[in-house]
Design a protein around this motif. Structure first.
Motif, PDB file in Angstrom:
ATOM      1  N   HIS A  36       0.828  -1.199   0.000  1.00  0.00           N
ATOM      2  CA  HIS A  36       0.000   0.000   0.000  1.00  0.00           C
ATOM      3  C   HIS A  36       0.870   1.260   0.000  1.00  0.00           C
ATOM      4  O   HIS A  36       0.581   2.223  -0.732  1.00  0.00           O
ATOM      5  N   VAL A  37       1.915   1.253   0.820  1.00  0.00           N
ATOM      6  CA  VAL A  37       2.807   2.412   0.875  1.00  0.00           C
ATOM      7  C   VAL A  37       3.493   2.606  -0.477  1.00  0.00           C
ATOM      8  O   VAL A  37       3.584   3.731  -0.999  1.00  0.00           O
ATOM      9  N   TYR A  38       3.969   1.525  -1.064  1.00  0.00           N
ATOM     10  CA  TYR A  38       4.669   1.582  -2.349  1.00  0.00           C
ATOM     11  C   TYR A  38       3.754   2.130  -3.449  1.00  0.00           C
ATOM     12  O   TYR A  38       4.161   3.001  -4.236  1.00  0.00           O
ATOM     13  N   GLN A  39       2.525   1.643  -3.521  1.00  0.00           N
ATOM     14  CA  GLN A  39       1.596   2.105  -4.547  1.00  0.00           C
ATOM     15  C   GLN A  39       1.317   3.594  -4.411  1.00  0.00           C
ATOM     16  O   GLN A  39       1.242   4.324  -5.413  1.00  0.00           O
ATOM     17  N   LYS A  49      12.189   7.380  -9.041  1.00  0.00           N
ATOM     18  CA  LYS A  49      12.179   5.959  -8.695  1.00  0.00           C
ATOM     19  C   LYS A  49      11.703   5.805  -7.259  1.00  0.00           C
ATOM     20  O   LYS A  49      11.993   6.641  -6.394  1.00  0.00           O
ATOM     21  N   VAL A  50      10.964   4.715  -7.015  1.00  0.00           N
ATOM     22  CA  VAL A  50      10.531   4.350  -5.665  1.00  0.00           C
ATOM     23  C   VAL A  50      10.974   2.918  -5.409  1.00  0.00           C
ATOM     24  O   VAL A  50      10.759   2.040  -6.259  1.00  0.00           O
ATOM     25  N   VAL A  51      11.610   2.677  -4.272  1.00  0.00           N
ATOM     26  CA  VAL A  51      12.040   1.324  -3.936  1.00  0.00           C
ATOM     27  C   VAL A  51      11.767   1.025  -2.470  1.00  0.00           C
ATOM     28  O   VAL A  51      11.718   1.924  -1.627  1.00  0.00           O
ATOM     29  N   VAL A  68       7.120  -5.384  -6.686  1.00  0.00           N
ATOM     30  CA  VAL A  68       7.552  -4.182  -5.974  1.00  0.00           C
ATOM     31  C   VAL A  68       9.075  -4.115  -6.071  1.00  0.00           C
ATOM     32  O   VAL A  68       9.769  -5.057  -5.668  1.00  0.00           O
ATOM     33  N   GLU A  69       9.587  -3.022  -6.594  1.00  0.00           N
ATOM     34  CA  GLU A  69      11.038  -2.886  -6.721  1.00  0.00           C
ATOM     35  C   GLU A  69      11.663  -2.726  -5.334  1.00  0.00           C
ATOM     36  O   GLU A  69      11.149  -1.967  -4.503  1.00  0.00           O
TER      37      GLU A  69
END
Length: 249
Positions: A36-39, A49-51, A68-69
């Motif tokens: 949820h946080v990643y999305q 970029k998000v990782v 999820v990266e």
């Protein structure tokens, strides 16, 4: 206006937690919390970029399954900030890159808050660190778990405390206080320096690592937001998150 340097969103996620072991994998509407946080972070247009940054293969395995990266980091970091720094290094962040430390236990985070957080880097070239705050009631402020902030006229933080600040000496009834939201954006160079400094005296007393920056004369720009979020510290907080998600659906 666009950032002239790269902007990375990094979500530190560790399995061990005294109050909530395995917290990043806690299911919320069928998906783990970190998903949820990643999305939500990926919905922030300022990020290049998000990782996810983790040291646990159980978390990494689920991240792979959900596309999820992620990056694997060491397991001996004293804080999430140190983990974020290692991840930024692994991503090849440049000295002027903006690194955003996104708490992995904020699954109801509004992506607009991340845009608000990085906006000072667009408008003021002197900003090196930024964080978020919101107005809270005196009742909320009474809890030492709610960190309070006092600001200078330019918006920089003068101090963070678990105590009530400012103190109303003449006994007048305060309308409210400025409460801290634990999201941070750093220039990479400052983040690197932060990890090299020893814990500061006020940091140890208050158990607030941002005081390390203030004690080393690094200003922190505070951005006020009207948006709400809620950190997950205990399993019972999941019910609060579900309510927020439904309200914002």
């Amino acid at each position: 206006m666009a950032l002239t340097a790269s902007c990375f969103g990094i979500i530190p996620a560790r399995y061990d937690s005294t109050r909530f072991p395995g917290k990043p994998l806690a299911l919320i509407e069928g998906k783990p919390m970190f998903w949820h946080v990643y999305q939500r972070a990926c919905s922030c247009p300022e990020f290049d970029k998000v990782v996810l940054a983790t040291d646990d293969e159980r978390i990494a395995r689920v991240a792979r399954e959900l596309n999820v990266e992620y990056v694997m980091t060491r397991n001996d970091h004293p804080s999430g900030t140190d983990r974020v720094y290692e991840a930024a290094c692994l991503l090849g962040a440049g000295e002027d890159a903006v690194i955003v430390n996104i708490q992995g236990d904020e699954p109801a985070l509004n992506p607009i808050m991340l845009t608000e957080l990085v906006t000072p880097f667009l408008t003021d070239g002197n900003v090196q660190v930024a964080t978020l705050a919101h107005h809270i009631s005196p009742k909320e402020a009474a809890s030492p778990d709610k960190v309070k902030i006092v600001q200078a006229n330019n918006g920089d933080a003068l101090y963070f405390s678990r105590s009530l600040v400012p103190f109303y000496r003449d006994g007048e009834e305060p309308e409210g206080y400025l409460g801290h939201i634990g999201l941070y954006a750093f220039r990479f160079g400052v983040l690197k320096q932060f990890t090299k400094w020893e814990q500061s005296s006020l940091e140890r007393i208050e158990r607030l690592e941002q005081l390390r920056l203030l004690e080393n004369n690094v200003p922190i720009r505070v951005v006020c937001t009207e948006h709400k979020t809620h950190g997950v510290d205990r399993p019972e907080d999941i019910d609060v998150i579900l309510k927020l998600l439904r309200e914002n659906a």
